[in-house]
Scaffold this active site. Structure first.
Site, PDB file in Angstrom:
ATOM      1  N   HIS A  77       0.849  -1.187   0.000  1.00 21.40           N
ATOM      2  CA  HIS A  77       0.000   0.000   0.000  1.00 21.40           C
ATOM      3  C   HIS A  77       0.884   1.236   0.000  1.00 21.40           C
ATOM      4  O   HIS A  77       1.684   1.425   0.917  1.00 21.40           O
ATOM      5  CB  HIS A  77      -0.926   0.013   1.219  1.00 21.40           C
ATOM      6  N   TYR A 205      -9.361   5.900   7.019  1.00 23.51           N
ATOM      7  CA  TYR A 205      -9.576   6.328   8.402  1.00 23.51           C
ATOM      8  C   TYR A 205     -10.596   7.454   8.355  1.00 23.51           C
ATOM      9  O   TYR A 205     -10.334   8.493   7.743  1.00 23.51           O
ATOM     10  CB  TYR A 205      -8.284   6.862   9.011  1.00 23.51           C
ATOM     11  N   PRO A 297      -4.561   0.799  18.475  1.00 25.86           N
ATOM     12  CA  PRO A 297      -4.254   0.302  17.129  1.00 25.86           C
ATOM     13  C   PRO A 297      -4.366   1.353  16.021  1.00 25.86           C
ATOM     14  O   PRO A 297      -4.055   1.052  14.868  1.00 25.86           O
ATOM     15  CB  PRO A 297      -5.277  -0.826  16.930  1.00 25.86           C
ATOM     16  N   LYS A 301       0.881   0.371  15.079  1.00 24.76           N
ATOM     17  CA  LYS A 301       2.268   0.333  15.532  1.00 24.76           C
ATOM     18  C   LYS A 301       2.635  -0.856  16.422  1.00 24.76           C
ATOM     19  O   LYS A 301       3.820  -1.156  16.588  1.00 24.76           O
ATOM     20  CB  LYS A 301       2.603   1.628  16.321  1.00 24.76           C
ATOM     21  N   TYR A 390       3.830   6.892   9.685  1.00 22.75           N
ATOM     22  CA  TYR A 390       2.981   5.732   9.383  1.00 22.75           C
ATOM     23  C   TYR A 390       3.786   4.612   8.726  1.00 22.75           C
ATOM     24  O   TYR A 390       3.626   3.437   9.072  1.00 22.75           O
ATOM     25  CB  TYR A 390       1.808   6.149   8.479  1.00 22.75           C
TER      26      TYR A 390
HETATM   27  C1  LIG Z   1      -7.550  -7.597  19.400  1.00 20.87           C
HETATM   28  C2  LIG Z   1      -6.263  -6.940  18.997  1.00 20.87           C
HETATM   29  C3  LIG Z   1      -6.171  -6.206  17.779  1.00 20.87           C
HETATM   30  C4  LIG Z   1      -4.958  -5.619  17.400  1.00 20.87           C
HETATM   31  N1  LIG Z   1      -4.883  -4.905  16.210  1.00 20.87           N
HETATM   32  C5  LIG Z   1      -3.694  -4.349  15.851  1.00 20.87           C
HETATM   33  C6  LIG Z   1      -3.542  -3.638  14.611  1.00 20.87           C
HETATM   34  O1  LIG Z   1      -4.481  -3.497  13.856  1.00 20.87           O
HETATM   35  N2  LIG Z   1      -2.295  -3.123  14.308  1.00 20.87           N
HETATM   36  C7  LIG Z   1      -1.201  -3.291  15.133  1.00 20.87           C
HETATM   37  O2  LIG Z   1      -0.076  -2.849  14.815  1.00 20.87           O
HETATM   38  N3  LIG Z   1      -1.334  -3.931  16.292  1.00 20.87           N
HETATM   39  C8  LIG Z   1      -2.537  -4.464  16.662  1.00 20.87           C
HETATM   40  N4  LIG Z   1      -2.629  -5.140  17.811  1.00 20.87           N
HETATM   41  C9  LIG Z   1      -1.438  -5.244  18.597  1.00 20.87           C
HETATM   42  C10 LIG Z   1      -0.533  -6.344  18.083  1.00 20.87           C
HETATM   43  O3  LIG Z   1      -1.298  -7.477  17.776  1.00 20.87           O
HETATM   44  C11 LIG Z   1       0.491  -6.583  19.185  1.00 20.87           C
HETATM   45  O4  LIG Z   1       1.234  -5.397  19.352  1.00 20.87           O
HETATM   46  C12 LIG Z   1       1.413  -7.743  18.879  1.00 20.87           C
HETATM   47  O5  LIG Z   1       0.708  -8.966  18.950  1.00 20.87           O
HETATM   48  C13 LIG Z   1       2.565  -7.759  19.896  1.00 20.87           C
HETATM   49  O6  LIG Z   1       3.255  -8.969  19.818  1.00 20.87           O
HETATM   50  P1  LIG Z   1       3.878  -9.603  21.143  1.00 20.87           P
HETATM   51  O7  LIG Z   1       4.533 -10.845  20.687  1.00 20.87           O
HETATM   52  O8  LIG Z   1       4.668  -8.575  21.846  1.00 20.87           O
HETATM   53  O9  LIG Z   1       2.645  -9.910  22.094  1.00 20.87           O
HETATM   54  P2  LIG Z   1       1.462 -10.965  21.907  1.00 20.87           P
HETATM   55  O10 LIG Z   1       1.079 -11.094  20.489  1.00 20.87           O
HETATM   56  O11 LIG Z   1       0.414 -10.599  22.885  1.00 20.87           O
HETATM   57  O12 LIG Z   1       2.134 -12.334  22.331  1.00 20.87           O
HETATM   58  C14 LIG Z   1       2.420 -12.622  23.673  1.00 20.87           C
HETATM   59  C15 LIG Z   1       2.394 -14.124  23.865  1.00 20.87           C
HETATM   60  O13 LIG Z   1       2.749 -14.432  25.203  1.00 20.87           O
HETATM   61  C16 LIG Z   1       1.875 -15.428  25.688  1.00 20.87           C
HETATM   62  N5  LIG Z   1       1.841 -15.326  27.151  1.00 20.87           N
HETATM   63  C17 LIG Z   1       1.115 -14.471  27.918  1.00 20.87           C
HETATM   64  N6  LIG Z   1       1.356 -14.698  29.217  1.00 20.87           N
HETATM   65  C18 LIG Z   1       2.257 -15.702  29.284  1.00 20.87           C
HETATM   66  C19 LIG Z   1       2.869 -16.373  30.361  1.00 20.87           C
HETATM   67  N7  LIG Z   1       2.626 -16.052  31.631  1.00 20.87           N
HETATM   68  N8  LIG Z   1       3.731 -17.385  30.078  1.00 20.87           N
HETATM   69  C20 LIG Z   1       4.006 -17.711  28.790  1.00 20.87           C
HETATM   70  N9  LIG Z   1       3.436 -17.094  27.729  1.00 20.87           N
HETATM   71  C21 LIG Z   1       2.571 -16.104  27.974  1.00 20.87           C
HETATM   72  C22 LIG Z   1       0.561 -15.143  25.012  1.00 20.87           C
HETATM   73  O14 LIG Z   1      -0.289 -16.269  24.966  1.00 20.87           O
HETATM   74  C23 LIG Z   1       1.017 -14.703  23.629  1.00 20.87           C
HETATM   75  O15 LIG Z   1       1.116 -15.781  22.728  1.00 20.87           O
HETATM   76  C24 LIG Z   1      -3.831  -5.733  18.227  1.00 20.87           C
HETATM   77  C25 LIG Z   1      -3.927  -6.461  19.434  1.00 20.87           C
HETATM   78  C26 LIG Z   1      -5.115  -7.060  19.832  1.00 20.87           C
HETATM   79  C27 LIG Z   1      -5.200  -7.821  21.143  1.00 20.87           C
END
Ligand SMILES: Cc1cc2nc3c(=O)[nH]c(=O)nc-3n(C[C@H](O)[C@H](O)[C@H](O)COP(=O)(O)OP(=O)(O)OC[C@H]3O[C@@H](n4cnc5c(N)ncnc54)[C@H](O)[C@@H]3O)c2cc1C
Length: 395
Positions: A77, A205, A297, A301, A390
């Site tokens: 995009h 948006y 969201p 980011k 962005y």
């Molecule tokens: C509903 C939703 C919509 C989103 N939409 C967007 C979007 O449109 N654009 C965007 O940029 N971001 C979006 N985000 C944010 C984005 O998805 C997150 O920033 C991203 O997933 C971060 O990755 P992470 O690996 O840091 O955390 P997570 O993806 O949360 O992964 C963390 C992992 O740790 C595991 N975990 C938790 N506790 C424990 C524990 N005690 N022991 C072991 N494992 C554990 C969890 O099960 C999970 O698998 C959204 C988030 C959500 C919840």
């Protein structure tokens, strides 16, 4: 199921995008790790979340062998659109910055990462509960956990908390040594996924007096739409018919006329908040991704910050293992937080500019919101600043 080792160099807690990308990148630098994931593999692979990959994030994925399917199936995009007061403004990323973003669902990226982890032979222990760490202020930390009814301990050099916004790792930093900063927004997003063609080729948006709306997509047949809803709303309050009617009302006429509606295949309610926990390192425990910071969201980011944290972490750990340098580790928190706060600012700015704040209509802040949008619509410099943020600031 992976065999559980007694010792590894790096224990990664959390097998989401941050944890699984980190394990793969460490493997490329010949640093062994074990991932402990609370949920089952199937659960992690089914979660529907982010979809916008920044320019540099996509390059990182490509350079490290993660990006093959993203390049084949993702969508480049070169701009996004802002709708306000019946007008549409296209922010031309390519023209303003020479960069673009890639639309590729987090669910697909997670599948690609798990496939690579399996191919790398990295132990991924799913259904790992009751995780606790010992000795993070020493050079010999360890991580204890339960897995399918048995207790285990893994000795390691470093523990990396990638366990997301609801994780436990940041709580292992002593209370007096950590600080958190938070802004709760007085609304949420109601999201709907449908097997319908997207209403537009690029994201829209929309700022509207009824509230914010976002038209996004996963591919030509899968659309993702979001509506601003009240803070305490529940999914029961959003049957598909109400969702589509409200979305239609918030889009400019020319766009609403072409909206194809259909049954939802997934719906969520997401609260919006900005939150940062500092520092991102304490002794041999380091945090990455949502474990240390959450952004609304609006600016897309969250996933991208997880990727840049991981890039910094891999530099820091490689410096330690390759030449005994502590510089990268010592500077990790400051380096990561400098980028995190810029993304927090950008996501807050977009959220504040585009949403209706209950109780604020017609007052000073509402006028400021109008002025901000008018400035953006009329100034190429303002559009360039938005485009630069962005598509993603440099790592
Ligand atoms: C509903 C939703 C919509 C989103 N939409 C967007 C979007 O449109 N654009 C965007 O940029 N971001 C979006 N985000 C944010 C984005 O998805 C997150 O920033 C991203 O997933 C971060 O990755 P992470 O690996 O840091 O955390 P997570 O993806 O949360 O992964 C963390 C992992 O740790 C595991 N975990 C938790 N506790 C424990 C524990 N005690 N022991 C072991 N494992 C554990 C969890 O099960 C999970 O698998 C959204 C988030 C959500 C919840």
């Amino acid at each position: 199921m992976s065999e559980i080792p007694k010792r590894t160099r790096v224990v990664i807690i959390g097998g989401g995008p941050a944890g699984s990308l980190l394990a793969h990148l460490l493997h490329l630098r010949a640093i062994d790790s074990v991932i402990l994931e609370l949920r089952t593999r199937e659960h992690v692979l089914e979660r529907v979340r982010a979809g916008v990959i920044e320019h540099r994030s996509a390059e990182v994925l490509r350079e490290t062998g993660v990006g093959k399917r993203m390049d084949a199936e993702g969508f480049v995009h070169e701009g996004v659109n802002l709708a306000h007061a019946g007008d549409m403004l296209r922010i031309d990323f390519q023209g303003l910055t020479g960069k673009h973003v890639t639309i590729y669902g987090q669910t697909e990226l997670q599948k690609d990462l798990y496939d690579l982890i399996d191919a790398d032979g990295i132990p991924l222990i799913d259904a790992a509960g009751e995780v606790h760490v010992e000795g993070i202020e020493s050079d010999t930390p360890s991580v204890g956990f339960e897995n399918r009814g048995a207790a285990h301990v893994i000795a390691c050099d470093f523990v990396i908390g990638c366990d997301g916004a609801h994780g436990v790792c940041r709580d292992f930093i002593p209370r007096g040594a950590r600080w958190s900063f938070e802004r709760q927004y007085p609304f949420c997003w109601v999201g709907l996924l449908s097997e319908t063609p997207p209403v537009n080729e690029e994201l829209i948006y929309a700022s509207h007096k009824r509230g914010f709306a976002l038209c996004s997509m996963r591919n030509e047949h899968l659309s993702r739409y979001y509506l601003q809803g009240p803070a305490e709303t529940t999914l029961d309050e959003w049957p598909d018919d109400r969702f589509w009617a409200e979305l239609t009302a918030r889009l400019p006429d020319g766009v609403a006329d072409t909206l194809v509606t259909g049954p939802s295949i997934e719906k969520i309610v997401t609260p919006l908040r900005s939150w940062v926990s500092e520092p991102m390192r304490h002794g041999r425990l380091l945090l990455a991704g949502d474990a240390a910071h959450v952004v609304p969201p609006t600016g897309a980011k969250g996933l991208n910050l997880a990727i840049s944290d991981v890039v910094y972490l891999v530099d820091a750990l490689s410096g330690h293992y390759d030449n005994g340098s502590t510089t990268g580790l010592d500077e990790y928190s400051e380096r990561a937080l400098a980028r995190v706060w810029k993304a927090v600012r950008f996501s807050w700015w977009m959220t504040t500019m585009l949403h209706r704040f209950p109780g604020l209509d017609d007052d000073f802040e509402r006028r400021l919101q109008e002025a901000e949008l008018n400035y953006l619509f009329g100034s190429e410099n303002a559009q360039r600043a938005m485009a630069e943020n962005y598509v993603g600031l440099p790592h």
